[in-house]
Motif scaffolding. Structure first.
Motif, mmCIF file in Angstrom:
data_model
loop_
_atom_site.group_PDB
_atom_site.id
_atom_site.type_symbol
_atom_site.label_atom_id
_atom_site.label_comp_id
_atom_site.label_asym_id
_atom_site.label_seq_id
_atom_site.Cartn_x
_atom_site.Cartn_y
_atom_site.Cartn_z
ATOM 1 N N UNK A 185 72.591 22.069 47.219
ATOM 2 C CA UNK A 185 71.411 22.689 47.435
ATOM 3 C C UNK A 185 70.481 22.430 46.486
ATOM 4 N N UNK A 186 70.749 22.269 45.307
ATOM 5 C CA UNK A 186 69.661 22.061 44.131
ATOM 6 C C UNK A 186 69.271 20.557 44.372
ATOM 7 N N UNK A 187 70.037 19.693 45.015
ATOM 8 C CA UNK A 187 69.474 18.346 45.097
ATOM 9 C C UNK A 187 68.028 18.198 46.137
ATOM 10 N N UNK A 188 67.953 19.298 47.211
ATOM 11 C CA UNK A 188 66.977 19.221 47.946
ATOM 12 C C UNK A 188 65.422 19.591 47.132
ATOM 13 N N UNK A 189 65.780 20.086 46.157
ATOM 14 C CA UNK A 189 64.354 20.236 45.248
ATOM 15 C C UNK A 189 63.830 18.780 44.872
ATOM 16 N N UNK A 190 64.685 17.992 44.759
ATOM 17 C CA UNK A 190 64.156 16.509 44.601
ATOM 18 C C UNK A 190 63.313 15.865 45.539
ATOM 19 N N UNK A 191 63.499 16.327 46.854
ATOM 20 C CA UNK A 191 62.987 15.764 47.896
ATOM 21 C C UNK A 191 61.281 16.339 47.790
ATOM 22 N N UNK A 192 60.837 17.081 46.860
ATOM 23 C CA UNK A 192 59.662 17.300 46.660
ATOM 24 C C UNK A 192 59.163 16.908 45.045
ATOM 25 N N UNK A 193 60.222 16.354 44.437
ATOM 26 C CA UNK A 193 60.032 15.922 43.217
ATOM 27 C C UNK A 193 59.862 17.067 42.191
ATOM 28 N N UNK A 194 60.924 17.994 42.500
ATOM 29 C CA UNK A 194 60.737 19.397 41.594
ATOM 30 C C UNK A 194 62.089 19.716 41.228
ATOM 31 N N UNK A 195 62.109 20.928 40.371
ATOM 32 C CA UNK A 195 63.001 21.556 39.678
ATOM 33 C C UNK A 195 63.812 22.610 40.424
ATOM 34 N N UNK A 196 64.895 22.781 40.849
ATOM 35 C CA UNK A 196 65.562 23.746 41.713
ATOM 36 C C UNK A 196 65.509 25.085 41.111
ATOM 37 N N UNK A 197 65.285 25.266 39.821
ATOM 38 C CA UNK A 197 65.146 26.423 39.136
ATOM 39 C C UNK A 197 63.706 26.874 39.482
ATOM 40 N N UNK A 198 62.737 26.147 39.607
ATOM 41 C CA UNK A 198 61.321 26.642 39.619
ATOM 42 C C UNK A 198 60.763 26.484 41.358
ATOM 43 N N UNK A 199 61.367 25.520 41.781
ATOM 44 C CA UNK A 199 60.912 25.477 43.397
ATOM 45 C C UNK A 199 61.292 26.410 44.281
ATOM 46 N N UNK A 200 60.146 26.770 45.041
ATOM 47 C CA UNK A 200 60.334 27.965 45.835
ATOM 48 C C UNK A 200 61.536 27.838 46.720
ATOM 49 N N UNK A 201 62.170 29.211 47.079
ATOM 50 C CA UNK A 201 63.271 29.315 48.030
ATOM 51 C C UNK A 201 62.878 28.818 49.335
#
Length: 495
Positions: free
Chosen positions: A186-202
């Motif tokens: 699940x975390x990996x999908x934050x990188x689809x917007x170049x983001x950090x999963x700990x800070x990217x929105x749900x």
């Protein structure tokens, strides 16, 4: 009918140009490079063909709709093939997981590879993700964004609970996914917007749902064929693309954009200008007005997206049985995001990175049977010589490429003795090739609860100037860039 100049022949610019030309406008696309595609780049060397940008097509119906709406079926111009295996994951404990391309088959595959109950956990997570998609795709991904839209959503209590704007992607996933390997997925999908999963929105949970619902697709001959097909479609409609023509300035007179000035000093007048360039580049270098400076200050308050470090490998003897897409996870995923975004120090290359390997099974991109054209990607900090990583420093690119290949070997994929030649592309190279500040792939990241909904608008505050592409609303990645073009063309149609 209006005279329209599109600055940049990336996918967003080409798609917007096609829609506008089909609607009756006269459209010219000016591209500073000698080739089209922007970040959807292609590199050919010694008979090997490499995609240097996206490796998969997701939500292919959006691409199909563009061609159908402007006069031709997508199947007439592109050979789209659904992958039976979307990706093979290798986790830190050595477990391998092949994720089927068919959503219905994924729960059983998870149970078989990771243990009983993992399929149910992922299904519960995706069910919530589907509800996020249902609540957001119409008012946000497919429409011009505005504070009115956000206020409208805020009044729908059930939708607010679903989207959970107070929660991060990591936080939402943790509610459903108890196996740490599922949380890494699940975390990996934050990188689809170049983001950090700990800070990217749900809200970004909708990304894996959309990808797995519509499947993962490849274009025979490489994804660079998409840019060629878009250019051909524009030409067939009567528009044209002029490569090797850089734009120095978007001219604004009496408060309105009315053309561009090229690097050669030529004035190209227009009724409307569509900028398919990074928004920060537009507002810092191409337009110098008070509204542009306000937009730039707003952008500077956001976190730039991560970049990528790429190795292109021409293999003389490809190992058999390779999946199209492979992901090798690190032991400490958080340390990767700390490094890329500069937590506990300055942004820096990742010591133990996630490694993405794309190995298409496609005779059209290799010179002979048994050879392979591999695309290797790791998340990387943007090029920032003053306060981060200087990717142009002596020896860094070559030594880091060596390191990435060593990491691959340690995780069971050692192809160093098979390499016929290799080419490295750093964030600095990406910055120069696409005029993207620092090589940030997606412009601004989605770090923060409102960031995903507050990208630069498609209608700029300067009359006559519109933005399209991955740094503008609704975001990066092929499907969203195509939606950005549709939104922009619709706004012009209503102007």
């Amino acid at each position: 009918m209006a005279e329209v100049i599109v600055v940049g022949a990336g996918v967003g610019g080409l798609a917007a140009a096609i829609r506008l030309q089909h609607a009756g406008h006269r459209v010219s696309v000016l591209e500073q490079s000698s080739s089209v595609g922007g970040k959807l780049g292609t590199l050919e060397h010694d008979g090997f063909v490499f995609d240097t940008g996206p490796s998969l097509v997701t939500m292919p119906h959006i691409l199909a709709e563009l061609f159908a709406a402007t006069g031709t079926p997508v199947d007439d111009v592109l050979d789209l093939q659904r992958l039976p295996i979307a990706a093979r994951y290798r986790f830190p404990d050595g477990t391998d997981l092949d994720v089927p391309g068919d959503l219905a088959e994924i729960p059983d595959a998870l149970d078989a590879a990771l243990g009983a109950g993992c399929g149910a956990q992922w299904s519960s997570f995706l069910d919530h993700a589907r509800r996020i998609w249902d609540a957001t795709h119409g008012p946000f991904l497919e429409s011009p964004i505005s504070l009115r839209d956000m206020a409208s959503l805020a009044r729908r209590v059930d939708d607010v609970r679903t989207v959970a704007p107070w929660s991060s992607l990591r936080g939402l996933a943790s509610r459903y996914l108890h196996d740490p390997r599922l949380r890494m997925m699940a975390d990996r999908y934050a990188t689809y917007t170049g983001s950090d999963p700990r800070r990217a929105p749900a809200a970004l949970a909708s990304v894996p749902w959309a990808e797995q619902h519509w499947g993962s697709w490849y274009v025979r001959g490489g994804l660079g064929r998409i840019a060629i097909a878009l250019t051909d479609r524009l030409n067939a409609l009567g528009g044209h693309v002029e490569t090797g023509t850089a734009v120095r300035e978007i001219r604004v007179r009496d408060g309105r954009a009315d053309g561009v000035i090229t690097a050669a000093g030529d004035l190209r007048p227009a009724d409307l200008v569509v900028a398919n360039a990074d928004a920060a580049q537009v507002y810092s270098s191409l337009v110098d007005t008070s509204p542009a400076r306000r937009q730039l200050r707003r952008l500077q308050r956001s976190t730039p997206s991560l970049s990528g470090f790429v190795i292109l490998l021409a293999l003389g003897d490809e190992p058999p049985g390779q999946p199209h897409h492979r992901v090798l996870f690190p032991t400490d995923y958080d340390a990767e995001f700390d490094a890329v975004f500069g937590r506990q120090g300055v942004p820096r290359p990742v010591t133990d990175p996630t490694v993405y390997i794309t190995a298409p099974d496609d005779p059209a991109i290799v010179p002979a049977a048994g050879t392979g054209a591999w695309f290797i990607l790791v998340n990387a900090p943007r090029h920032d010589p003053e306060s981060g990583t200087d990717w142009d420093s002596d020896g860094l690119v070559q030594s880091y490429a060596d390191h990435v290949l060593e990491v691959m070997a340690a995780r069971g994929i050692d192809v160093r003795h098979r390499i016929r030649h290799r080419i490295e592309l750093s964030p600095a190279d990406l910055a120069r090739r696409t005029l993207t500040p620092g090589g940030s792939i997606y412009g601004s990241s989605s770090n923060g609860p409102r960031a995903a909904f507050l990208r630069p608008a498609n209608a700029s505050p300067i009359p006559g100037l519109y933005l399209v592409g991955g740094s503008a609303h609704p975001g990066g990645g092929l499907p969203l860039v195509l939606l950005s073009a549709k939104i922009t063309a619709g706004l012009i149609g209503r102007a």
